[in-house]
Design an enzyme around this catalytic site. Structure first.
Site, short mmCIF file in Angstrom:
data_model
loop_
_atom_site.label_atom_id
_atom_site.label_comp_id
_atom_site.label_asym_id
_atom_site.label_seq_id
_atom_site.Cartn_x
_atom_site.Cartn_y
_atom_site.Cartn_z
N ASP A 49 0.87 -1.34 0.21
CA ASP A 49 -0.16 0.07 0.13
C ASP A 49 0.96 1.28 0.09
OD1 ASP A 49 0.86 -0.17 2.61
OD2 ASP A 49 -0.60 0.46 3.48
N GLU A 50 1.96 1.26 -0.37
CA GLU A 50 2.96 2.36 -0.58
C GLU A 50 3.11 2.88 -1.90
OE1 GLU A 50 5.80 1.40 3.07
OE2 GLU A 50 6.55 0.82 0.94
#
Length: 367
Positions: A267-268
């Site tokens: 989720d980066e």
């Protein structure tokens, strides 16, 4: 030849003049004239044979070239600038999906070349002073079936003394282009979100930093989605994947045309804010606030509703870093400061010197 015959007629006239030459001399002259005529006939016949043979060889060479280019799928084209005359071989008509024999022109070609590629093709047409080999690749919409095709052209400018001619070849490289695109996607594109990946980020960002002009800066956002793990654990990975794709789409809608969004993994994400005046920090903050606002809104997938927020770390080049690696590290550190400050916020990175002087390492700004 006409002059020789006229001289021969004059000689014969003299021979039949009342005051004539002796018989032996007359016989000798007649033999010489006959021999000359025979030699001339042999010369004309020999040269006529040479010319005929040369024409035959040229015809055969043209047929071999036509056959070779047809088998290889090579289109040959020639454009005469002064008269705007465009000539195509049969392969060119097949490449563009046009009936053979139809009159061609540069203006008609323009209708098939995609607008984004027309400018480079137009530049080629105007570069007649160069004698170098020119190569360009452009896309066309094929007339017969409307398909998108990629064409590679190689050509030279020739000057014949009065006219400029552009002579070259064209080949359909659609399959090769697709293969290269596939290799590029696998190497530089995230398969889930279709965003550029970390490898693309490092390649493009390094070049961008090197091109930073005096008085300008590059901004880098390191973004982590708060609460994404909970979405994955409670709603499943399929919903998590949909949320990541939705988040990528929202970020692309927020940033400016010259900016870029990358997915590092999980989720980066990283957002590169390109080429900003070095005093306009508010430009970075405005974009960061818009990203936080759009990412915190709920995502709806049929009957399922999911929600996350975003923590954003902001770092600047060259003010806070000297190279790509230190810029990424600074943005990452600032992102963790934003998380510690309460999440759903952005934080600026401050240099260690600023922290040592008593200033906080970062300024967490809640939404």
């Amino acid at each position: 030849m006409d002059s020789f015959i006229a001289q021969l007629n004059a000689l014969l006239t003299d021979l039949y003049h009342p005051v004539s030459l002796p018989g032996w001399m007359l016989a000798t002259l007649l033999v010489l004239v006959a021999a000359s005529l025979i030699l001339m006939a042999m010369y004309v016949r020999h040269n006529h044979g040479l010319i005929k043979d040369a024409n035959q060889e040229l015809l055969m060479a043209n047929r071999r070239l036509s056959l070779a280019t047809s088998v290889a799928g090579v289109g040959i084209w020639e454009w005469e600038k002064e008269t705007d005359t465009l000539l195509w071989n049969p392969v060119m008509f097949r490449l563009y999906g046009v009936q053979p024999g139809e009159p061609m022109s540069i203006e008609r070609m323009r209708a098939w070349i995609l607008p984004d590629d027309w400018q480079q093709f137009k530049s080629l047409l105007g570069n007649m002073e160069s004698t170098d080999r020119h190569e360009i690749t452009f896309a066309i919409i094929r007339e017969s079936d409307g398909s998108l095709r990629y064409i590679h052209a190689a050509c030279y400018w020739l000057y014949t003394g009065r006219k400029h001619r552009l002579l070259g070849t064209q080949m359909d490289i659609t399959e090769e282009h697709a293969a290269r695109e596939k290799v590029y996607r696998e190497a530089y594109q995230d398969a889930l979100t279709l965003l550029p990946n970390s490898r693309a980020l490092k390649s493009q960002l390094r070049l961008g930093l090197e091109q930073t002009a005096p008085g300008r800066m590059q901004g880098l956002f390191f973004i982590d989605l708060d609460g994404f793990k909970k979405v994955n654990d409670t709603l499943g990975h399929d919903i998590g994947d949909l949320l990541l794709k939705g988040a990528a789409g929202r970020m692309r809608q927020i940033i400016r045309q010259q900016d870029r969004v990358y997915r590092l993994g999980g989720d980066e994400f990283v957002v590169w804010i390109a080429d900003v005046p070095d005093q306009d920090i508010h430009v970075l903050e405005t974009i960061a606030n818009k990203l936080i606002d759009t990412l915190s809104k709920p995502f709806q997938f049929d009957e399922v509703r999911a929600q996350v927020s975003a923590s954003i770390g902001i770092a600047r080049y060259p003010q806070q870093s000297s190279d790509m690696e230190s810029l990424l590290k600074a943005a990452d550190e600032a992102m963790y400061l934003a998380k510690r400050g309460g999440k759903n916020a952005f934080a600026h990175y401050s240099t260690p010197a600023s922290a040592a002087s008593g200033s906080p390492a970062a300024d967490a700004v809640p939404e």
